[in-house]
Scaffold this motif. Structure first.
Motif, mmCIF file in Angstrom:
data_model
loop_
_atom_site.group_PDB
_atom_site.id
_atom_site.type_symbol
_atom_site.label_atom_id
_atom_site.label_comp_id
_atom_site.label_asym_id
_atom_site.label_seq_id
_atom_site.Cartn_x
_atom_site.Cartn_y
_atom_site.Cartn_z
ATOM 1 N N ASP A 65 -11.788 7.574 9.133
ATOM 2 C CA ASP A 65 -12.723 8.091 8.499
ATOM 3 C C ASP A 65 -12.452 8.540 7.091
ATOM 4 O O ASP A 65 -12.497 7.631 6.091
ATOM 5 N N ASP A 66 -11.724 9.735 7.069
ATOM 6 C CA ASP A 66 -11.646 9.619 5.814
ATOM 7 C C ASP A 66 -10.657 8.810 4.450
ATOM 8 O O ASP A 66 -10.569 8.877 3.391
ATOM 9 N N LEU A 67 -9.460 8.069 5.323
ATOM 10 C CA LEU A 67 -8.716 6.808 4.710
ATOM 11 C C LEU A 67 -9.347 6.275 4.168
ATOM 12 O O LEU A 67 -9.150 6.031 3.292
ATOM 13 N N LEU A 68 -10.413 5.523 5.135
ATOM 14 C CA LEU A 68 -11.135 4.523 4.331
ATOM 15 C C LEU A 68 -11.667 5.102 3.252
ATOM 16 O O LEU A 68 -11.862 3.788 2.954
ATOM 17 N N ALA A 69 -12.357 5.682 3.476
ATOM 18 C CA ALA A 69 -13.358 6.589 2.689
ATOM 19 C C ALA A 69 -12.435 6.314 1.181
ATOM 20 O O ALA A 69 -12.483 6.395 0.068
ATOM 21 N N ARG A 70 -11.580 7.073 2.063
ATOM 22 C CA ARG A 70 -10.639 7.213 0.225
ATOM 23 C C ARG A 70 -10.652 5.800 -0.173
ATOM 24 O O ARG A 70 -9.615 5.688 -1.283
ATOM 25 N N LEU A 71 -9.560 5.561 0.604
ATOM 26 C CA LEU A 71 -9.182 3.579 -0.127
ATOM 27 C C LEU A 71 -10.136 3.004 -0.375
ATOM 28 O O LEU A 71 -9.947 2.349 -1.429
ATOM 29 N N ASP A 72 -12.202 3.272 -0.203
ATOM 30 C CA ASP A 72 -13.201 3.071 -0.657
ATOM 31 C C ASP A 72 -13.018 3.180 -2.006
ATOM 32 O O ASP A 72 -13.796 2.299 -2.918
ATOM 33 N N ARG A 73 -12.876 4.536 -2.075
ATOM 34 C CA ARG A 73 -13.520 4.709 -3.389
ATOM 35 C C ARG A 73 -12.641 4.478 -4.031
ATOM 36 O O ARG A 73 -12.342 4.354 -5.656
ATOM 37 N N HIS A 74 -10.675 4.398 -3.877
ATOM 38 C CA HIS A 74 -9.539 3.873 -4.608
ATOM 39 C C HIS A 74 -9.649 2.640 -5.131
ATOM 40 O O HIS A 74 -9.900 2.000 -6.500
ATOM 41 N N THR A 75 -10.407 1.664 -4.177
ATOM 42 C CA THR A 75 -10.843 0.213 -4.676
ATOM 43 C C THR A 75 -11.768 0.039 -5.506
ATOM 44 O O THR A 75 -11.793 -0.718 -6.460
ATOM 45 N N ALA A 76 -12.586 0.794 -5.293
ATOM 46 C CA ALA A 76 -14.086 0.793 -6.974
ATOM 47 C C ALA A 76 -13.361 1.623 -8.023
ATOM 48 O O ALA A 76 -13.661 0.757 -8.811
ATOM 49 N N ASP A 77 -13.058 2.457 -7.908
ATOM 50 C CA ASP A 77 -11.762 2.576 -9.269
ATOM 51 C C ASP A 77 -11.045 2.118 -10.241
ATOM 52 O O ASP A 77 -11.749 1.783 -10.919
ATOM 53 N N HIS A 78 -10.081 1.086 -8.553
ATOM 54 C CA HIS A 78 -9.483 -0.251 -9.545
ATOM 55 C C HIS A 78 -10.460 -0.790 -10.260
ATOM 56 O O HIS A 78 -10.250 -1.753 -10.929
#
Length: 107
Positions: A65-78
């Motif tokens: 769950d933490d990894l997926l949330a981090r990936l979501d944040r990264h995608t949004a930042d990108h």
């Protein structure tokens, strides 16, 4: 039967096992004939079966769950960065985000 976590590939586990066989039984490859190879592999199999324990997976569902949330944040930042004018120069290498490495380990 081998129980693997949902995020792991069975092929990865097979590759890990074969790598251990190669390191522990087949290196150095100083065999004079195939019977020595067979005997060494059988000895490794006997030892492995006598000492084998279930893998203790360290990658939990909360880690996922933490990894997926981090990936979501990264995608949004990108996406936000791509809509803004590019910077004059990229950040230093040591400040860039590093890709995650798998944390499932064999114990």
């Amino acid at each position: 039967m081998v129980h693997t976590p949902v995020h792991a590939s069975l092929l990865n586990q097979v590759e890990s096992y074969l790598s251990a066989v190669q390191r522990k039984a087949l290196s150095p490859n100083d065999f004079t004939d195939l019977t020595e190879v067979r005997d060494r592999l059988r000895a490794l199999e006997d030892r492995y079966n006598a000492t084998a324990q279930p893998f203790q997976w360290r990658f939990t569902t909360s880690d996922l769950d933490d990894l997926l949330a981090r990936l979501d944040r990264h995608t949004a930042d990108h996406h936000e960065e791509s809509s803004v004018a590019p910077a004059a120069c990229p950040p230093p290498k040591d400040l860039r985000r590093r890709p995650l490495r798998g944390s499932a380990r064999l114990v």
